[in-house]
Design an enzyme around this catalytic site. Structure first.
Site, PDB file in Angstrom:
ATOM      1  N   SER A  35       0.821  -1.226   0.000  1.00 41.82           N
ATOM      2  CA  SER A  35       0.000   0.000   0.000  1.00 41.82           C
ATOM      3  C   SER A  35       0.845   1.263   0.000  1.00 41.82           C
ATOM      4  O   SER A  35       1.639   1.475   0.920  1.00 41.82           O
ATOM      5  CB  SER A  35      -0.883   0.055   1.257  1.00 41.82           C
ATOM      6  N   HIS A  66      -3.277   0.488  -4.760  1.00 41.23           N
ATOM      7  CA  HIS A  66      -2.616  -0.643  -5.420  1.00 41.23           C
ATOM      8  C   HIS A  66      -2.830  -0.530  -6.924  1.00 41.23           C
ATOM      9  O   HIS A  66      -3.947  -0.662  -7.404  1.00 41.23           O
ATOM     10  CB  HIS A  66      -3.206  -1.970  -4.929  1.00 41.23           C
ATOM     11  N   HIS A  88      -5.585  -9.183  -1.626  1.00 39.62           N
ATOM     12  CA  HIS A  88      -5.642  -9.542  -0.203  1.00 39.62           C
ATOM     13  C   HIS A  88      -6.738 -10.576   0.046  1.00 39.62           C
ATOM     14  O   HIS A  88      -7.734 -10.628  -0.661  1.00 39.62           O
ATOM     15  CB  HIS A  88      -5.929  -8.296   0.647  1.00 39.62           C
ATOM     16  N   TYR A  90      -8.779 -10.335   2.470  1.00 43.47           N
ATOM     17  CA  TYR A  90     -10.007  -9.627   2.865  1.00 43.47           C
ATOM     18  C   TYR A  90     -10.855  -9.185   1.667  1.00 43.47           C
ATOM     19  O   TYR A  90     -12.013  -8.820   1.830  1.00 43.47           O
ATOM     20  CB  TYR A  90      -9.700  -8.417   3.771  1.00 43.47           C
ATOM     21  N   GLU A  91     -10.271  -9.204   0.474  1.00 45.59           N
ATOM     22  CA  GLU A  91     -11.060  -8.857  -0.715  1.00 45.59           C
ATOM     23  C   GLU A  91     -11.961 -10.021  -1.134  1.00 45.59           C
ATOM     24  O   GLU A  91     -12.772  -9.878  -2.048  1.00 45.59           O
ATOM     25  CB  GLU A  91     -10.137  -8.483  -1.875  1.00 45.59           C
ATOM     26  N   ALA A 118       2.395  -2.258   4.438  1.00 40.62           N
ATOM     27  CA  ALA A 118       2.064  -1.246   5.433  1.00 40.62           C
ATOM     28  C   ALA A 118       1.587  -2.005   6.661  1.00 40.62           C
ATOM     29  O   ALA A 118       0.860  -2.988   6.530  1.00 40.62           O
ATOM     30  CB  ALA A 118       0.957  -0.347   4.902  1.00 40.62           C
ATOM     31  N   MET A 216      -2.334  -7.140   7.216  1.00 45.57           N
ATOM     32  CA  MET A 216      -3.334  -8.016   6.586  1.00 45.57           C
ATOM     33  C   MET A 216      -2.797  -8.732   5.341  1.00 45.57           C
ATOM     34  O   MET A 216      -3.583  -9.182   4.508  1.00 45.57           O
ATOM     35  CB  MET A 216      -4.568  -7.179   6.204  1.00 45.57           C
ATOM     36  N   SER A 217      -1.481  -8.830   5.235  1.00 47.68           N
ATOM     37  CA  SER A 217      -0.933  -9.440   4.007  1.00 47.68           C
ATOM     38  C   SER A 217       0.322 -10.251   4.328  1.00 47.68           C
ATOM     39  O   SER A 217       0.543 -10.648   5.468  1.00 47.68           O
ATOM     40  CB  SER A 217      -0.589  -8.330   3.003  1.00 47.68           C
ATOM     41  N   ASN A 240       1.093   3.542  10.803  1.00 41.07           N
ATOM     42  CA  ASN A 240       0.272   4.066  11.913  1.00 41.07           C
ATOM     43  C   ASN A 240       0.615   3.255  13.149  1.00 41.07           C
ATOM     44  O   ASN A 240       1.063   2.118  13.039  1.00 41.07           O
ATOM     45  CB  ASN A 240      -1.225   3.907  11.584  1.00 41.07           C
ATOM     46  N   HIS A 252      -7.544   4.611   6.685  1.00 38.82           N
ATOM     47  CA  HIS A 252      -6.773   4.095   5.541  1.00 38.82           C
ATOM     48  C   HIS A 252      -5.997   5.223   4.855  1.00 38.82           C
ATOM     49  O   HIS A 252      -4.872   5.017   4.382  1.00 38.82           O
ATOM     50  CB  HIS A 252      -7.714   3.396   4.560  1.00 38.82           C
TER      51      HIS A 252
HETATM   52  N1  HPA Z   1      -3.596  -3.052  11.372  1.00 41.73           N
HETATM   53  C1  HPA Z   1      -3.664  -3.975  10.395  1.00 41.73           C
HETATM   54  N2  HPA Z   1      -3.209  -3.744   9.178  1.00 41.73           N
HETATM   55  C2  HPA Z   1      -2.620  -2.554   8.920  1.00 41.73           C
HETATM   56  C3  HPA Z   1      -2.521  -1.558   9.900  1.00 41.73           C
HETATM   57  C4  HPA Z   1      -3.040  -1.826  11.198  1.00 41.73           C
HETATM   58  O1  HPA Z   1      -2.982  -0.998  12.126  1.00 41.73           O
HETATM   59  N3  HPA Z   1      -1.901  -0.485   9.315  1.00 41.73           N
HETATM   60  C5  HPA Z   1      -1.627  -0.847   8.031  1.00 41.73           C
HETATM   61  N4  HPA Z   1      -2.075  -2.088   7.786  1.00 41.73           N
END
Ligand code: HPA
Length: 280
Positions: A35, A66, A88, A90-91, A118, A216-217, A240, A252
């Site tokens: 990302s 992406h 991903h 989650y998609e 990320a 998440m990846s 973050n 996001h």
């Molecule tokens: N949690 C999960 N996935 C992420 C985060 C997060 O805080 N930041 C970027 N991808």
């Protein structure tokens, strides 16, 4: 007549064959740019950009940030294949789809992969914008991409994961990052399914079980890359701080902005690191 159902070995072979026709370069290293980190591929020399949609059987992404191109080019003398974005879990893609690009890298004859992502920072020493070279992972996605019949042309039924992230590549990444004056650490990545961010209680749990970053990846790709014998390096950008660490919500947009903010530094790191990975 019954439709012919191809196995992943054949499908990945077809994708690799298509890619080989688009360029004379034969990539040694595969990159996955997560990302907000895709810009590195726009600076490759002799580059050819191939939309995922043009590659036979390749999964296409809907996630914002992406681009969805496979860019083949050179970093110095090193031919690389760089994915601008990934799909991903989650998609709604199966783990098999999520990791199909690793099978394609394998069939292209690539010797190792550098995965970027990320992630949310959990460790006390981490700050927004710092980098974490993954030392290990904890798979909490509730699925494993190797479930199902094993194709021994790729690898063994029960692959070893005791050193999934190559020690010498990790050392090189830390060394190069420090040399460039970056805030860079080594740590453990916890993979969650998403797409909701974690709750503060979940982050306390992840800290307790030894995670430094959460995302998440990546982990499914690492498992498949190791299954087919490719070397792995993975680097998280802490976009973050994880939920509940700061008294503020996670957006996001913030994740993408942090990626863009450190883009110059990150690109410089990849540029100096990749030629070293290629010779070790
Ligand atoms: N949690 C999960 N996935 C992420 C985060 C997060 O805080 N930041 C970027 N991808």
């Amino acid at each position: 007549m019954d439709p012919i159902i191809l196995d992943d070995y054949t499908r990945a072979g077809e994708a690799a064959e298509y890619i080989a026709k688009q360029t004379a370069l034969r990539p040694q290293i595969g990159l996955v740019l997560g990302s907000g980190l895709g810009a590195f591929a726009d600076e490759l020399q002799e580059r050819v950009s191939i939309p995922y949609a043009n590659i036979p059987h390749f999964p296409t992404s809907s996630a914002e940030g992406h681009a969805g191109n496979l860019v083949i080019g050179r970093v110095g003398n090193v031919p690389v294949a760089a994915m601008q974005g990934r799909v991903h879990y989650y998609e709604g893609h199966s783990m098999q789809r999520v990791t199909f690009p690793m099978r394609v890298f394998c069939r292209m004859g690539i010797k190792g992969v550098l995965l970027t992502n990320a992630a949310g920072g959990i460790g006390a020493q981490l700050r927004q914008g710092c980098l974490v070279v993954l030392r290990d992972h904890i798979n909490l996605q509730g699925a494993n991409p190797l479930v199902g019949s094993n194709d021994s042309r790729f690898g063994p039924r029960f692959p070893d994961m005791s050193e999934a992230y190559a020690k010498d590549w990790r050392a090189l990444a830390i060394q190069e990052g420090k040399r460039a004056g970056m805030d860079i650490f080594e740590g453990v990545y916890a993979a969650v399914p998403g797409p909701s961010y974690e709750t503060p209680a979940e982050i306390r749990f992840l800290r307790t079980i030894g995670a430094d970053v959460v995302g998440m990846s990546t982990v499914a790709e690492v498992i498949v890359a190791r299954h087919c014998g490719m070397k792995v390096l993975a680097i998280s950008v802490v976009t973050n701080m994880a939920a509940g660490i700061l008294d503020q919500p996670i957006h996001h947009a913030e994740v993408l902005q942090t990626g863009q903010r450190i883009r110059g530094q990150f690109t410089a790191l990849l540029g100096s690191l990749i030629p070293q990975l290629a010779i070790s």
